[in-house]
Design a protein around this motif. Structure first.
Motif, PDB file in Angstrom:
ATOM      1  N   SER A  49      20.056 112.388 -93.597  1.00 42.77           N
ATOM      2  CA  SER A  49      19.956 111.508 -92.433  1.00 42.77           C
ATOM      3  C   SER A  49      20.448 112.207 -91.172  1.00 42.77           C
ATOM      4  N   ILE A  50      21.531 112.971 -91.309  1.00 40.83           N
ATOM      5  CA  ILE A  50      22.068 113.709 -90.161  1.00 40.83           C
ATOM      6  C   ILE A  50      21.070 114.759 -89.695  1.00 40.83           C
ATOM      7  N   ASP A  51      20.436 115.451 -90.645  1.00 43.81           N
ATOM      8  CA  ASP A  51      19.426 116.448 -90.286  1.00 43.81           C
ATOM      9  C   ASP A  51      18.290 115.805 -89.493  1.00 43.81           C
ATOM     10  N   TYR A  56      15.533 114.733 -84.440  1.00 37.69           N
ATOM     11  CA  TYR A  56      14.896 113.732 -83.565  1.00 37.69           C
ATOM     12  C   TYR A  56      15.424 113.791 -82.137  1.00 37.69           C
ATOM     13  N   ARG A  57      16.728 113.922 -81.973  1.00 40.56           N
ATOM     14  CA  ARG A  57      17.303 113.856 -80.628  1.00 40.56           C
ATOM     15  C   ARG A  57      16.735 114.916 -79.684  1.00 40.56           C
ATOM     16  N   TYR A  96      27.510 104.094 -88.346  1.00 42.22           N
ATOM     17  CA  TYR A  96      26.298 103.338 -88.657  1.00 42.22           C
ATOM     18  C   TYR A  96      26.001 103.313 -90.150  1.00 42.22           C
ATOM     19  N   GLY A  97      26.287 104.391 -90.837  1.00 44.51           N
ATOM     20  CA  GLY A  97      25.956 104.473 -92.260  1.00 44.51           C
ATOM     21  C   GLY A  97      24.767 105.386 -92.481  1.00 44.51           C
ATOM     22  N   LEU A 101      20.770 105.081 -91.316  1.00 42.03           N
ATOM     23  CA  LEU A 101      20.438 105.977 -90.208  1.00 42.03           C
ATOM     24  C   LEU A 101      19.127 106.704 -90.479  1.00 42.03           C
ATOM     25  N   GLY A 102      18.967 107.229 -91.685  1.00 43.03           N
ATOM     26  CA  GLY A 102      17.719 107.916 -92.015  1.00 43.03           C
ATOM     27  C   GLY A 102      16.518 107.013 -91.901  1.00 43.03           C
TER      28      GLY A 102
END
Length: 309
Positions: A49-51, A56-57, A96-97, A101-102
């Motif tokens: 999810s972090i990746d 995305y950002r 958020y979790g 998030l993903g």
């Protein structure tokens, strides 16, 4: 009657995607396609999810910059800088979790791809609507010069549009293919006038306005049958030793979400300005002097089709 082009209402929306002043339709289309392609790459890469968030950002910021070169800010906001975009830019992943998030990033990317694809389809449809006969999707050339007809022109000349020297008004050579644009605002005015009162002086005679409006509407019914909104109304060639232009007619059906301007003359001018990225040149044909001066102040050509007042 001429040849109908297969551009129908379900796939064609006028002026929904707004190009920036001086923007290129071909360049905007390429930017939209690139944005959709790179968004798909992020979706297909997988990862944590972090990746996904970290991919995305920067992608979203890069696409806002790239698309803003060709599209108005309001269109870019609809495509990329959505409410979910701002949430994802400010969101703390730990708070958020990670699983949620993903899912949120995937949802935003999926929606962006769909919106970008729709915007690209709308530009393709509009380029085809105003493009050259035999237009191909990879044709980057602008369409034929276009002349936008005011309501008073349709009322005076609906049955003699083929005999007017349009080439002189827009200042292009004889034999150059031209397109006549009929804005929906003008059609709505005709619908209103067909039930009205008063007269218009035509060739020295007073003619009921409702008669002229109904005649113009009958011409529109004949010219645009079923769901065809673009047609060739005259085939070029030689006439009396002089070259005669191919002449197309385009019914400018706007999207339901487009906000109309309060005054019909200003709305027609807005249509003409929005058409500039798609055609080689734009002119407005009208007998309204104020409209002529306003059009010229906007960088458009404007003229009276004949000297008949």
């Amino acid at each position: 009657m001429g040849k109908h082009r297969d551009v129908r209402s379900p796939s064609y929306r006028e002026a929904m995607v707004q190009l920036a002043p001086g923007g290129s339709a071909a360049a905007a289309l390429a930017a939209l396609e690139e944005a959709a392609r790179t968004a798909g790459n992020i979706l297909g890469t997988g990862g944590s999810s972090i990746d996904k968030l970290n991919a995305y950002r920067p992608w979203s910021s890069q696409q806002i910059r790239a698309l803003s070169a060709w599209l108005l800010p309001s269109t870019v906001d609809d495509l990329i800088a959505t409410r979910r975009y701002w949430v994802l830019q400010a969101l703390d992943p730990a708070a958020y979790g990670l699983p949620a998030l993903g899912d949120l990033v995937d949802l935003e990317l999926t929606d962006c791809i769909a919106a970008l694809g729709q915007a690209a389809d709308e530009i393709r449809s509009r380029r085809e609507q105003w493009g050259r006969w035999g237009w191909q999707p990879n044709d980057s050339r602008p369409g034929h010069p276009a002349i936008i007809l005011d309501t008073n022109v349709l009322m005076r000349h609906s049955h003699e549009l083929l005999t007017i020297g349009w080439n002189v008004g827009i200042d292009v050579r004889y034999g150059q293919t031209l397109s006549l644009g009929i804005p929906m605002t003008a059609v709505e005015e005709l619908d209103r006038l067909k039930l009205g009162t008063g007269t218009m002086t035509l060739n020295g005679k007073d003619v009921p306005r409702r008669t002229l409006a109904r005649r113009a509407l009958a011409w529109l019914d004949e010219t645009f049958p079923h769901d065809f909104f673009s047609t060739q109304i005259r085939e070029g060639g030689l006439e009396g030793g002089q070259p005669v232009s191919d002449l197309n007619a385009v019914l400018m059906v706007d999207d339901l979400r487009r906000e109309r301007l309060a005054r019909p003359d200003l709305d027609i001018l807005d249509d003409a300005v929005g058409l500039r990225p798609y055609v080689a040149d734009v002119a407005v044909a009208t007998y309204d002097h104020a409209m002529i001066f306003r059009a010229r102040s906007l960088g458009l050509k404007a003229f009276k089709p004949t000297s008949d007042e």
